[in-house]
Design an enzyme around this catalytic site. Structure first.
Site, PDB file in Angstrom:
ATOM      1  N   ASP A 156       0.828  -1.214   0.000  1.00  0.00           N
ATOM      2  CA  ASP A 156       0.000   0.000   0.000  1.00  0.00           C
ATOM      3  C   ASP A 156       0.861   1.264   0.000  1.00  0.00           C
ATOM      4  O   ASP A 156       2.097   1.194  -0.017  1.00  0.00           O
ATOM      5  CB  ASP A 156      -0.950  -0.062   1.206  1.00  0.00           C
ATOM      6  CG  ASP A 156      -2.294   0.608   0.953  1.00  0.00           C
ATOM      7  OD1 ASP A 156      -2.403   1.398   0.013  1.00  0.00           O
ATOM      8  OD2 ASP A 156      -3.237   0.337   1.726  1.00  0.00           O
ATOM      9  N   TRP A 205      -3.195   3.355  -6.039  1.00  0.00           N
ATOM     10  CA  TRP A 205      -4.386   4.176  -6.310  1.00  0.00           C
ATOM     11  C   TRP A 205      -4.318   4.968  -7.625  1.00  0.00           C
ATOM     12  O   TRP A 205      -4.846   6.078  -7.717  1.00  0.00           O
ATOM     13  CB  TRP A 205      -4.633   5.153  -5.157  1.00  0.00           C
ATOM     14  CG  TRP A 205      -4.457   4.598  -3.785  1.00  0.00           C
ATOM     15  CD1 TRP A 205      -4.942   3.426  -3.302  1.00  0.00           C
ATOM     16  CD2 TRP A 205      -3.724   5.200  -2.714  1.00  0.00           C
ATOM     17  NE1 TRP A 205      -4.567   3.261  -1.992  1.00  0.00           N
ATOM     18  CE2 TRP A 205      -3.826   4.336  -1.610  1.00  0.00           C
ATOM     19  CE3 TRP A 205      -3.014   6.396  -2.595  1.00  0.00           C
ATOM     20  CZ2 TRP A 205      -3.213   4.619  -0.383  1.00  0.00           C
ATOM     21  CZ3 TRP A 205      -2.411   6.674  -1.371  1.00  0.00           C
ATOM     22  CH2 TRP A 205      -2.520   5.786  -0.284  1.00  0.00           C
ATOM     23  N   GLY A 206      -3.609   4.435  -8.616  1.00  0.00           N
ATOM     24  CA  GLY A 206      -3.552   5.116  -9.916  1.00  0.00           C
ATOM     25  C   GLY A 206      -2.660   6.340  -9.956  1.00  0.00           C
ATOM     26  O   GLY A 206      -2.714   7.116 -10.907  1.00  0.00           O
ATOM     27  N   ASP A 226     -10.294   3.704  -3.317  1.00  0.00           N
ATOM     28  CA  ASP A 226     -10.935   2.485  -2.811  1.00  0.00           C
ATOM     29  C   ASP A 226     -12.330   2.241  -3.394  1.00  0.00           C
ATOM     30  O   ASP A 226     -13.119   3.162  -3.582  1.00  0.00           O
ATOM     31  CB  ASP A 226     -11.042   2.555  -1.289  1.00  0.00           C
ATOM     32  CG  ASP A 226      -9.687   2.347  -0.638  1.00  0.00           C
ATOM     33  OD1 ASP A 226      -8.662   2.357  -1.368  1.00  0.00           O
ATOM     34  OD2 ASP A 226      -9.640   2.171   0.588  1.00  0.00           O
TER      35      ASP A 226
END
Ligand code: GAL
Length: 414
Positions: A156, A205-206, A226
């Site tokens: 993450d 997350w792009g 998300d």
């Protein structure tokens, strides 16, 4: 007292700034991640409220509900699995209340069922929920995960220290050399030193134009923030992905985030579209619900053999892409018509993005790859049945599609 040097070495790694000229360029493992992952993850169902019983329940349901037979493999633990402090050797410690047998105890049982075990960490100073993360401790963490029998790491992007933020444009214009790229490359290199292949899921997350470098660093990369169990999320993540379908192939997959089937108030039609779109864009499909609550219809969706065969095709790694259904067809955002190749032939997927039942039509000769001559038969991938009759290349096919539903066809020459 070998303990202190380990901790000091770990701490100094956090402080030392690695640059694009000194960062490792190790590629991701080619022993895993050729096809998009199929599995389950704790987060959408339980957030931090996780434990061994819930994880093993999912693993056992993979067997009892036929998910393992359908190809599902990974049982992945997300954030909140550890305690907040590392041990005296610098290792992350599983929460003994949630996981009394440790992560290795769970992994052994998951492996005994013929499944694979995934874990979660973060390329920052703490995970999103505030637990120990791996920036600067990549090596010891990769070794720890490998010693527990981990097969998959979701990595993450929370709590990035100020000296690791990205410049407006990365060295040489290649985002692989951005600080984000380097943070993830450090984990790729650490994973390459351990004895088992570990699939790397880049949860970024792009950001940092990850689709341009993701395949050089890991096996899949998140394209958005998300997921939520809403039609608007499904539409928005499709829109994001439509712009980046050319980077998807074997060993490299845009991750549209974990499945919401079974959560919230999605209609059965919306759940069909959610599953079909993730399958035809070859996103990882990680179920994110309490599997015991799935209805028979929902289980039929997530175990649909023909959509899973498209997703897991051993010979063709590319996804379906939008096409113009007939000359002058209206455009929508996201597009409604997609076509793609599998080992079985040419597929057409039609989404009704509108909020009422509508007739959708396409001309066979407009479908890329079908050509302008010959006769075709149409096979419904949801029912497993051929439609009656045959169609010429110039003929137009019409079908009534319920609001937010997706039809899925295999079209072959007769
Ligand atoms: C987010 C991530 C989610 C989940 C969560 C855990 O950053 O996108 O999928 O992992 O963190 O805290």
């Amino acid at each position: 007292m070998a303990v202190i040097p380990v901790i000091l070495a770990a701490a100094s790694l956090v402080l030392a700034q690695v640059t694009s000229s000194t960062a490792p360029t190790t590629p991701p493992s080619n022993q895993t991640g050729r096809l998009p992952a199929l599995g389950w993850n704790t987060w959408n169902a339980y957030q931090c409220n996780i434990n061994e019983a819930k994880v093993l329940a999912a693993a056992n349901q993979f067997i009892s509900l036929g998910l393992k037979d359908a190809g599902y493999q990974y049982i992945n633990i997300d954030d909140c699995w550890s305690v907040k402090t590392r041990d005296s050797s610098g290792r992350i410690v599983p929460d003994p209340t949630k996981f009394p047998n440790g992560i290795n105890g769970v992994a052994t049982q998951v492996h005994n069922l013929g499944l694979k075990m995934g874990i979660y960490s973060d390329a920052g100073t703490a995970t999103c929920a505030g637990f120990p993360a791996s920036l600067g401790t990549e090596l010891i963490d990769a070794q720890t995960f490998a010693s527990w029998g981990i097969d998959y790491l979701k990595y993450d992007n929370c709590n990035i220290p100020g000296n690791w933020t990205d410049a407006a444009s990365p060295p040489g214009g290649d985002w692989y050399n951005s600080n984000s790229g380097i943070r993830y490359r450090q984990m790729t290199a650490a994973l390459a030193t351990v004895s088992r292949p570990i699939q790397l899921d880049i949860c970024i997350w792009g950001t940092a134009q990850v689709w341009t470098w993701g395949a050089r660093v890991g096996h899949s990369w998140r394209m958005s923030g998300d997921a939520s169990p809403t039609w608007s999320f499904i539409m928005s993540v499709m829109n994001i992905n439509v712009a980046h379908l050319d980077t998807i192939d074997f060993f490299g997959h845009n991750d549209m985030d974990m499945m919401e089937i079974g959560n919230g108030n999605l209609t059965i039609q919306e759940e069909r579209t959610h599953f079909a779109a993730w399958a035809f864009f070859k996103s990882p499909i990680l179920l994110g619900t309490d599997l015991g609550q799935l209805s028979t219809d929902e289980i039929a969706i997530v175990t649909n053999k023909e959509l899973l065969a498209f997703h897991q095709d051993a010979n063709i790694g590319t996804p379906a892409k939008p096409f113009t259904a007939f000359s002058g067809a209206p455009t929508t955002s996201p597009p409604e018509f997609y076509s793609g190749l599998s080992s079985k032939g040419t597929h057409v997927f039609i989404i009704n993005t509108g909020s009422s039942t509508a007739t959708k039509k396409f001309t066979f000769s407009n479908v890329p790859g079908l050509g302008t001559s010959g006769n075709f038969k149409v096979h419904d991938m949801w029912t497993g049945q051929d439609l009656s009759g045959t169609f010429t290349a110039s003929s137009s096919f019409s079908i009534s599609v319920a609001a937010h539903d997706t039809v899925a066809y295999l079209i072959t020459k007769v």
